[in-house]
Design an enzyme around this catalytic site. Structure first.
Site, mmCIF file in Angstrom:
data_model
loop_
_atom_site.group_PDB
_atom_site.id
_atom_site.type_symbol
_atom_site.label_atom_id
_atom_site.label_comp_id
_atom_site.label_asym_id
_atom_site.label_seq_id
_atom_site.Cartn_x
_atom_site.Cartn_y
_atom_site.Cartn_z
ATOM 1 C CB CYS A 3 16.229 -18.249 2.184
ATOM 2 S SG CYS A 3 17.952 -17.799 2.459
ATOM 3 C CG ASN A 6 22.273 -16.131 -0.482
ATOM 4 O OD1 ASN A 6 23.098 -15.643 -1.240
ATOM 5 N ND2 ASN A 6 22.133 -17.433 -0.371
ATOM 6 C CB CYS A 8 19.863 -18.807 7.775
ATOM 7 S SG CYS A 8 20.373 -17.540 8.955
ATOM 8 N NE ARG A 9 15.020 -19.463 5.640
ATOM 9 C CZ ARG A 9 13.913 -18.763 5.435
ATOM 10 N NH1 ARG A 9 12.737 -19.369 5.509
ATOM 11 N NH2 ARG A 9 13.971 -17.473 5.162
ATOM 12 C CB SER A 10 19.221 -20.168 0.116
ATOM 13 O OG SER A 10 19.787 -18.912 0.414
ATOM 14 C CG ASP A 117 14.130 -16.732 9.040
ATOM 15 O OD1 ASP A 117 15.269 -17.121 9.358
ATOM 16 O OD2 ASP A 117 13.855 -15.562 8.743
HETATM 17 P P1 4NP Z 1 17.640 -16.676 5.719
HETATM 18 O O1 4NP Z 1 17.493 -16.104 7.204
HETATM 19 O O2 4NP Z 1 16.538 -16.043 4.895
HETATM 20 O O3 4NP Z 1 17.447 -18.154 5.885
HETATM 21 O O4 4NP Z 1 19.018 -16.301 5.236
HETATM 22 C C1 4NP Z 1 17.437 -14.736 7.470
HETATM 23 C C2 4NP Z 1 18.601 -14.010 7.581
HETATM 24 C C3 4NP Z 1 18.548 -12.661 7.879
HETATM 25 C C4 4NP Z 1 17.323 -12.038 8.060
HETATM 26 C C5 4NP Z 1 16.166 -12.763 7.942
HETATM 27 C C6 4NP Z 1 16.222 -14.116 7.633
HETATM 28 N N1 4NP Z 1 17.262 -10.666 8.404
HETATM 29 O O5 4NP Z 1 16.155 -10.142 8.602
HETATM 30 O O6 4NP Z 1 18.312 -9.997 8.459
#
Ligand code: 4NP
Length: 148
Positions: A3, A6, A8-10, A117
């Site tokens: 993602c 790294n 939240c989702r992955s 997201d």
């Molecule tokens: P992820 O979510 O891609 O599922 O880990 C996010 C975590 C942090 C950010 C964006 C998406 N950020 O912009 O910091």
């Protein structure tokens, strides 16, 4: 499992898939396309939704996707089209590119549906993400377990 951050989702996708395969035969890992959160634990909300479903994410630490991951892994599942573009940018050849697909395409081939997201939303977004990833990982695990 890839993602953006790294966190939240992955990390959820990694632990869900790991729980459905034989970990001595299948290596599962996750990474982010960005370096925003390198070295951090998963988001508290992902840790909590994992725990609710019996999965421990707390040992994971965020890392950035790198070109050598194309050599380490046979399948690279990304969460959305932005992740897809960022990963494919690092591909060295067609074989690398062929390893990459949106994870939702295992259930809905060719539709490129995003795993949204949940970072800026409420806690219910994390439960929805969990259910989407759980469904997709069930199909991935069946495929991997049949290939063995
Ligand atoms: P992820 O979510 O891609 O599922 O880990 C996010 C975590 C942090 C950010 C964006 C998406 N950020 O912009 O910091």
């Amino acid at each position: 499992m890839v993602c953006l951050g790294n966190i939240c989702r992955s990390p959820l996708a990694e632990e869900i898939l790991r729980s459905k395969v034989n970990p001595t035969e299948v290596e599962v890992d996750s990474a982010g396309t960005s370096d925003y959160h390198v070295g951090e634990k998963p988001d508290r909300r992902s840790i909590d939704v994992g725990k609710k479903h019996g999965l421990d994410l707390s040992f994971q630490r965020a890392r950035q996707f790198q070109t050598s991951d194309f050599d380490r892994f046979d399948f690279i599942y990304v969460m959305d089209s932005q992740n897809y573009q960022n990963v494919v940018k690092l591909a060295r050849n067609e074989a690398d590119t062929q390893k990459v697909d949106l994870i939702s395409n295992v259930l809905h081939p060719g539709q490129n549906r995003p795993v949204p997201d949940p970072y800026y939303g409420g806690d219910d977004g994390f439960e929805r993400v969990f259910q989407m990833l759980d469904n997709a990982c069930e199909t991935i695990a069946e495929k991997l377990n049949n290939d063995e």
